[in-house]
Design a protein around this motif. Sequence first.
Motif, PDB file in Angstrom:
ATOM      1  N   THR B  99      27.445 -58.471  18.524  1.00  0.00           N
ATOM      2  CA  THR B  99      28.351 -58.908  19.578  1.00  0.00           C
ATOM      3  C   THR B  99      28.939 -57.666  20.261  1.00  0.00           C
ATOM      4  OG1 THR B  99      30.163 -58.902  18.022  1.00  0.00           O
ATOM      5  CG2 THR B  99      29.030 -60.997  18.328  1.00  0.00           C
ATOM      6  N   VAL B 100      29.573 -57.866  21.407  1.00  0.00           N
ATOM      7  CA  VAL B 100      30.136 -56.741  22.161  1.00  0.00           C
ATOM      8  C   VAL B 100      31.187 -56.001  21.339  1.00  0.00           C
ATOM      9  CG1 VAL B 100      31.413 -56.126  24.251  1.00  0.00           C
ATOM     10  CG2 VAL B 100      29.665 -57.874  24.355  1.00  0.00           C
ATOM     11  N   LYS B 101      32.035 -56.766  20.623  1.00  0.00           N
ATOM     12  CA  LYS B 101      33.115 -56.169  19.827  1.00  0.00           C
ATOM     13  C   LYS B 101      32.531 -55.302  18.705  1.00  0.00           C
ATOM     14  CE  LYS B 101      37.433 -57.430  17.649  1.00  0.00           C
ATOM     15  NZ  LYS B 101      38.198 -58.500  17.034  1.00  0.00           N
ATOM     16  N   GLU B 102      31.565 -55.880  18.007  1.00  0.00           N
ATOM     17  CA  GLU B 102      30.920 -55.158  16.892  1.00  0.00           C
ATOM     18  C   GLU B 102      30.194 -53.918  17.409  1.00  0.00           C
ATOM     19  OE1 GLU B 102      29.720 -54.256  13.059  1.00  0.00           O
ATOM     20  OE2 GLU B 102      31.239 -55.709  13.691  1.00  0.00           O
ATOM     21  N   ARG B 103      29.605 -54.049  18.598  1.00  0.00           N
ATOM     22  CA  ARG B 103      28.897 -52.914  19.204  1.00  0.00           C
ATOM     23  C   ARG B 103      29.864 -51.752  19.467  1.00  0.00           C
ATOM     24  NH1 ARG B 103      26.406 -54.784  24.372  1.00  0.00           N
ATOM     25  NH2 ARG B 103      25.116 -56.063  23.024  1.00  0.00           N
ATOM     26  N   GLY B 104      31.052 -52.120  19.937  1.00  0.00           N
ATOM     27  CA  GLY B 104      32.087 -51.111  20.190  1.00  0.00           C
ATOM     28  C   GLY B 104      32.457 -50.349  18.929  1.00  0.00           C
ATOM     29  N   VAL B 105      32.578 -51.098  17.818  1.00  0.00           N
ATOM     30  CA  VAL B 105      32.921 -50.484  16.525  1.00  0.00           C
ATOM     31  C   VAL B 105      31.798 -49.527  16.110  1.00  0.00           C
ATOM     32  CG1 VAL B 105      33.308 -50.969  14.072  1.00  0.00           C
ATOM     33  CG2 VAL B 105      34.338 -52.436  15.800  1.00  0.00           C
ATOM     34  N   ARG B 106      30.556 -49.997  16.254  1.00  0.00           N
ATOM     35  CA  ARG B 106      29.405 -49.175  15.829  1.00  0.00           C
ATOM     36  C   ARG B 106      29.266 -47.920  16.688  1.00  0.00           C
ATOM     37  NH1 ARG B 106      24.808 -53.447  13.716  1.00  0.00           N
ATOM     38  NH2 ARG B 106      26.175 -54.320  12.143  1.00  0.00           N
ATOM     39  N   VAL B 107      29.509 -48.065  17.994  1.00  0.00           N
ATOM     40  CA  VAL B 107      29.441 -46.896  18.887  1.00  0.00           C
ATOM     41  C   VAL B 107      30.497 -45.870  18.462  1.00  0.00           C
ATOM     42  CG1 VAL B 107      29.884 -46.126  21.265  1.00  0.00           C
ATOM     43  CG2 VAL B 107      28.368 -48.042  20.867  1.00  0.00           C
ATOM     44  N   GLY B 108      31.693 -46.362  18.126  1.00  0.00           N
ATOM     45  CA  GLY B 108      32.773 -45.483  17.673  1.00  0.00           C
ATOM     46  C   GLY B 108      32.383 -44.713  16.419  1.00  0.00           C
ATOM     47  N   ARG B 109      31.747 -45.423  15.467  1.00  0.00           N
ATOM     48  CA  ARG B 109      31.320 -44.782  14.208  1.00  0.00           C
ATOM     49  C   ARG B 109      30.219 -43.756  14.478  1.00  0.00           C
ATOM     50  NH1 ARG B 109      30.817 -49.854  10.057  1.00  0.00           N
ATOM     51  NH2 ARG B 109      33.028 -50.248   9.798  1.00  0.00           N
ATOM     52  N   MET B 110      29.307 -44.110  15.361  1.00  0.00           N
ATOM     53  CA  MET B 110      28.202 -43.188  15.691  1.00  0.00           C
ATOM     54  C   MET B 110      28.749 -41.924  16.336  1.00  0.00           C
ATOM     55  SD  MET B 110      25.084 -45.488  17.084  1.00  0.00           S
ATOM     56  CE  MET B 110      24.104 -46.490  16.001  1.00  0.00           C
TER      57      MET B 110
END
Lengths: 108, 164
Positions: B99-110
Amino acid sequence: MIARPKNRYVLVEATAPLDVGDKVVSNKIISLLCAEIGAIGYVRGHPKVVCRAGERAFIVRVNRGYEGGIALAFSFIKDLDGSPVGFFTLRTSGSLKKLVELSRKAGL
Amino acid sequence: MGYFDIARFGVGEDLCKRLGYKKIYCVGKDLVVSGRTEKTDLPLIVISKDPGTLIGAVRDSCVAGIVFEDNELAKKVVEKAAEMGKTVFLVVGQLMKTTVKERGVRVGRMRKIILASRKMGARVSLVSFADSEHMLLSAMQMSEVSRLLFDDVPGLFGGMFYDS
């Protein structure tokens, strides 16, 4: 003086055959794009499916400077009407003719 | 210079060329992906959450690179990877299925992994690890994903898997 909008054309290949000549399909693609880039991105980039370039390929017109955003948005679309589909943005160009030729050469 | 990618299935030469890559390596055929260090003839990529396993992997000569499972950064591992000249792979395919929210979290971690790698001098590469054709990305799309992740990292642009 208001400057004429300059367009860029993006050649997109789908992993499954699509009939983008059908308004319903092309509108669906644009609405999926809009969901990814948001309303403001849509207004600024103004993407539009302009023509079919093969069984699985089509060309999207976009305002100059927004082709990168469109490519990124296409990479997040993995579903169309419940069936899995992927979109690859292969090339961008300033002229439509060049992309149609390229698609014909690639046998898309 | 040519761009490379790694997929979990065999990609035809024709599609590979059309997508803009020099070669798309196939897991199982060109390299091995495993949760721990093991003896193989092919280059090995180790995916793990455990920093101990990853440090052990980085020390091994047959390991080509490592992947932080769930993008959980361990700075000691990055430091060791930089020291041993190993690559830290970031799996871009993870961004596609969420989802968009989860994608945001993953981008932050990356981004955290990228910043740490940049600071310590480790090499970072983006790979798709696509398990089917529709999960693949063209070189142009991969470059846009790298801009999404790397743009605000000073002195660094693009993290695609390339050779010169």
